[in-house]
Structure formats: C-alpha cells, structure tokens
Design a protein around this motif. Structure first.
Motif, PDB file in Angstrom:
ATOM      1  N   ALA A 110      30.135   8.786 -43.929  1.00  0.00           N
ATOM      2  CA  ALA A 110      30.291  10.058 -42.817  1.00  0.00           C
ATOM      3  C   ALA A 110      29.384  10.660 -42.432  1.00  0.00           C
ATOM      4  O   ALA A 110      29.321  11.604 -44.253  1.00  0.00           O
ATOM      5  N   SER A 111      28.912  11.735 -41.441  1.00  0.00           N
ATOM      6  CA  SER A 111      28.565  13.104 -42.041  1.00  0.00           C
ATOM      7  C   SER A 111      28.975  13.589 -40.644  1.00  0.00           C
ATOM      8  O   SER A 111      30.490  13.015 -39.175  1.00  0.00           O
ATOM      9  N   GLY A 112      29.721  14.726 -39.955  1.00  0.00           N
ATOM     10  CA  GLY A 112      30.315  15.820 -39.174  1.00  0.00           C
ATOM     11  C   GLY A 112      31.787  15.750 -39.348  1.00  0.00           C
ATOM     12  O   GLY A 112      32.057  16.571 -38.492  1.00  0.00           O
ATOM     13  N   PHE A 113      32.112  15.891 -40.593  1.00  0.00           N
ATOM     14  CA  PHE A 113      33.675  15.802 -40.493  1.00  0.00           C
ATOM     15  C   PHE A 113      34.004  14.821 -42.040  1.00  0.00           C
ATOM     16  O   PHE A 113      33.167  14.481 -42.825  1.00  0.00           O
ATOM     17  N   THR A 114      35.049  14.910 -42.244  1.00  0.00           N
ATOM     18  CA  THR A 114      35.320  14.970 -44.411  1.00  0.00           C
ATOM     19  C   THR A 114      35.571  13.499 -43.511  1.00  0.00           C
ATOM     20  O   THR A 114      37.163  13.657 -43.235  1.00  0.00           O
ATOM     21  N   LEU A 115      35.640  12.608 -44.430  1.00  0.00           N
ATOM     22  CA  LEU A 115      36.347  11.700 -44.706  1.00  0.00           C
ATOM     23  C   LEU A 115      37.429  11.404 -45.349  1.00  0.00           C
ATOM     24  O   LEU A 115      38.606  10.040 -45.038  1.00  0.00           O
ATOM     25  N   ASP A 116      37.711  12.420 -45.829  1.00  0.00           N
ATOM     26  CA  ASP A 116      38.847  12.274 -47.195  1.00  0.00           C
ATOM     27  C   ASP A 116      40.355  12.572 -46.027  1.00  0.00           C
ATOM     28  O   ASP A 116      41.296  11.375 -46.978  1.00  0.00           O
ATOM     29  N   TYR A 117      39.895  12.556 -45.086  1.00  0.00           N
ATOM     30  CA  TYR A 117      41.368  12.672 -44.529  1.00  0.00           C
ATOM     31  C   TYR A 117      41.632  10.972 -43.546  1.00  0.00           C
ATOM     32  O   TYR A 117      42.340  11.241 -42.743  1.00  0.00           O
ATOM     33  N   TYR A 118      40.505  10.600 -43.908  1.00  0.00           N
ATOM     34  CA  TYR A 118      40.814   9.261 -43.191  1.00  0.00           C
ATOM     35  C   TYR A 118      41.107   7.989 -43.328  1.00  0.00           C
ATOM     36  O   TYR A 118      40.099   7.979 -44.245  1.00  0.00           O
ATOM     37  N   ALA A 119      41.699   6.958 -42.804  1.00  0.00           N
ATOM     38  CA  ALA A 119      41.710   6.325 -43.111  1.00  0.00           C
ATOM     39  C   ALA A 119      39.758   4.988 -42.296  1.00  0.00           C
ATOM     40  O   ALA A 119      39.730   5.355 -41.515  1.00  0.00           O
ATOM     41  N   ILE A 120      39.311   4.063 -43.978  1.00  0.00           N
ATOM     42  CA  ILE A 120      38.102   3.486 -43.136  1.00  0.00           C
ATOM     43  C   ILE A 120      38.483   2.166 -42.794  1.00  0.00           C
ATOM     44  O   ILE A 120      39.361   1.369 -44.402  1.00  0.00           O
ATOM     45  N   VAL A 162      28.294  -9.459 -37.221  1.00  0.00           N
ATOM     46  CA  VAL A 162      27.954  -8.098 -37.034  1.00  0.00           C
ATOM     47  C   VAL A 162      28.949  -6.606 -38.070  1.00  0.00           C
ATOM     48  O   VAL A 162      30.571  -7.250 -37.407  1.00  0.00           O
ATOM     49  N   TYR A 163      28.575  -5.638 -39.265  1.00  0.00           N
ATOM     50  CA  TYR A 163      30.159  -5.478 -39.436  1.00  0.00           C
ATOM     51  C   TYR A 163      30.071  -4.460 -38.888  1.00  0.00           C
ATOM     52  O   TYR A 163      29.171  -3.618 -39.477  1.00  0.00           O
ATOM     53  N   PHE A 164      31.099  -3.868 -39.330  1.00  0.00           N
ATOM     54  CA  PHE A 164      31.537  -2.330 -38.679  1.00  0.00           C
ATOM     55  C   PHE A 164      32.570  -1.715 -39.210  1.00  0.00           C
ATOM     56  O   PHE A 164      33.571  -2.139 -40.192  1.00  0.00           O
ATOM     57  N   CYS A 165      32.291  -0.230 -39.560  1.00  0.00           N
ATOM     58  CA  CYS A 165      33.447   0.534 -39.807  1.00  0.00           C
ATOM     59  C   CYS A 165      34.010   1.543 -38.999  1.00  0.00           C
ATOM     60  O   CYS A 165      32.839   1.666 -37.656  1.00  0.00           O
ATOM     61  N   ALA A 166      35.444   1.995 -38.756  1.00  0.00           N
ATOM     62  CA  ALA A 166      36.019   2.462 -37.855  1.00  0.00           C
ATOM     63  C   ALA A 166      36.826   3.277 -38.877  1.00  0.00           C
ATOM     64  O   ALA A 166      37.546   3.451 -39.798  1.00  0.00           O
ATOM     65  N   THR A 167      37.411   4.951 -38.107  1.00  0.00           N
ATOM     66  CA  THR A 167      38.372   5.615 -38.711  1.00  0.00           C
ATOM     67  C   THR A 167      39.800   5.337 -37.683  1.00  0.00           C
ATOM     68  O   THR A 167      39.834   5.155 -36.716  1.00  0.00           O
ATOM     69  N   ASP A 168      40.518   5.462 -38.880  1.00  0.00           N
ATOM     70  CA  ASP A 168      41.899   5.848 -38.378  1.00  0.00           C
ATOM     71  C   ASP A 168      42.687   7.073 -39.301  1.00  0.00           C
ATOM     72  O   ASP A 168      41.818   7.645 -40.274  1.00  0.00           O
ATOM     73  N   TRP A 169      43.794   7.774 -38.334  1.00  0.00           N
ATOM     74  CA  TRP A 169      43.900   8.908 -39.210  1.00  0.00           C
ATOM     75  C   TRP A 169      44.711   8.024 -40.069  1.00  0.00           C
ATOM     76  O   TRP A 169      46.147   7.744 -40.194  1.00  0.00           O
ATOM     77  N   ALA A 170      44.430   9.274 -41.368  1.00  0.00           N
ATOM     78  CA  ALA A 170      45.448   8.741 -42.908  1.00  0.00           C
ATOM     79  C   ALA A 170      45.183   7.753 -43.341  1.00  0.00           C
ATOM     80  O   ALA A 170      45.040   6.895 -44.433  1.00  0.00           O
ATOM     81  N   SER A 171      46.327   6.616 -42.140  1.00  0.00           N
ATOM     82  CA  SER A 171      46.879   5.458 -42.630  1.00  0.00           C
ATOM     83  C   SER A 171      46.293   3.832 -41.829  1.00  0.00           C
ATOM     84  O   SER A 171      45.310   4.480 -41.474  1.00  0.00           O
ATOM     85  N   CYS A 172      46.217   2.770 -42.475  1.00  0.00           N
ATOM     86  CA  CYS A 172      45.267   1.950 -42.150  1.00  0.00           C
ATOM     87  C   CYS A 172      46.337   1.634 -40.463  1.00  0.00           C
ATOM     88  O   CYS A 172      46.799  -0.310 -40.791  1.00  0.00           O
ATOM     89  N   SER A 173      47.355   1.456 -40.086  1.00  0.00           N
ATOM     90  CA  SER A 173      48.786   1.361 -39.602  1.00  0.00           C
ATOM     91  C   SER A 173      48.060   0.695 -38.399  1.00  0.00           C
ATOM     92  O   SER A 173      48.685  -0.175 -37.844  1.00  0.00           O
TER      93      SER A 173
END
Length: 125
Positions: free
Chosen positions: A24-34, A93-104
């Motif tokens: 990740a770049s441009g944001f802090t991954l710490d706060y996101y579920a991946i 094809v494998y993708f990664c994606a963010t969600d906010w905090a949880s894997c809900s």
C-alpha cells in the motif's frame, strides 16, 4: 495517491508455492482490513482470505484452508498471502482490496473500497 500493488504472481507447477504481496502507498495500511480475492476465467470474483486491522483475525475460504496463510507487516505497509500446495483450481488473477478495520464485507467483493490491479497466478497441470 492511494494505491495498492500486488506482486508475486507467476507460473508455478502443481504442488508448488508462491507468496503474493499487497503493498500500500498513499495511506496507512494499519487501519484497514485487507482481503484477497481471485477471479478465474468465466468465474465470479471470489473471496480467498482476509485479515483485520483490529485484532488480526484471519479468514479463509474453505478451498484454501490449510494451504494459504495471510499475514501483515504494518512496518512495511504490506499484506502477504503465502500459497502452498497449489493446484490448477487456484489459477486466477489475484487481487487485494481494503475495507475499514474489519473483514465484515469479505468474502463479497462489493463492499471493498480500494483495489489493486491484480497479479496472475497460473498453476500448470
């Protein structure tokens, strides 16, 4: 700018291993579920795995349990997917994606926020 970049895909023989990275770049991954997702030809995009940012909980779809391991290194702003004992059904094809905090939202892809462009994994048979 906000960006996710997958890497580590390639051609591997049946039974082999690959480690995918989601940087990740441009944001802090710490706060996101991946979440990791994959899409094979003619198939729907499928949730493969997810890791939360809160307690580090991990989730896997049944077909990869015991073979894949998701992890994160917040210092490197990167999430990994270790894939072992690969079989032809893992070709996608494998993708990664963010969600906010949880894997809900996982395993559905529709609630995810930011996406990488994907990396191709091909398992030969």
């Amino acid at each position: 700018q906000v960006q996710l970049v997958e890497s580590g895909g390639g051609l591997v023989q049946v039974g082999g291993s690959l480690r995918l990275s989601c940087a990740a770049s441009g944001f802090t991954l710490d706060y996101y579920a991946i979440g990791w997702f994959r899409q094979a030809p003619g198939k729907e995009r499928e949730g493969v795995s997810c890791i939360s940012s809160t307690d580090g909980s991990t989730y896997y779809t049944n077909s990869v349990k015991g073979r894949f391991t998701i992890s994160r290194d917040n210092a490197k702003n990167t999430v990994y997917l270790q894939m072992n004992r690969l079989n032809p059904e893992d070709t996608a094809v494998y993708f990664c994606a963010t969600d906010w905090a949880s894997c809900s939202d996982w395993p559905s892809p529709y609630g995810m926020d930011y996406w990488g462009k994907g990396t191709l994994v091909t398992v030969s048979s």
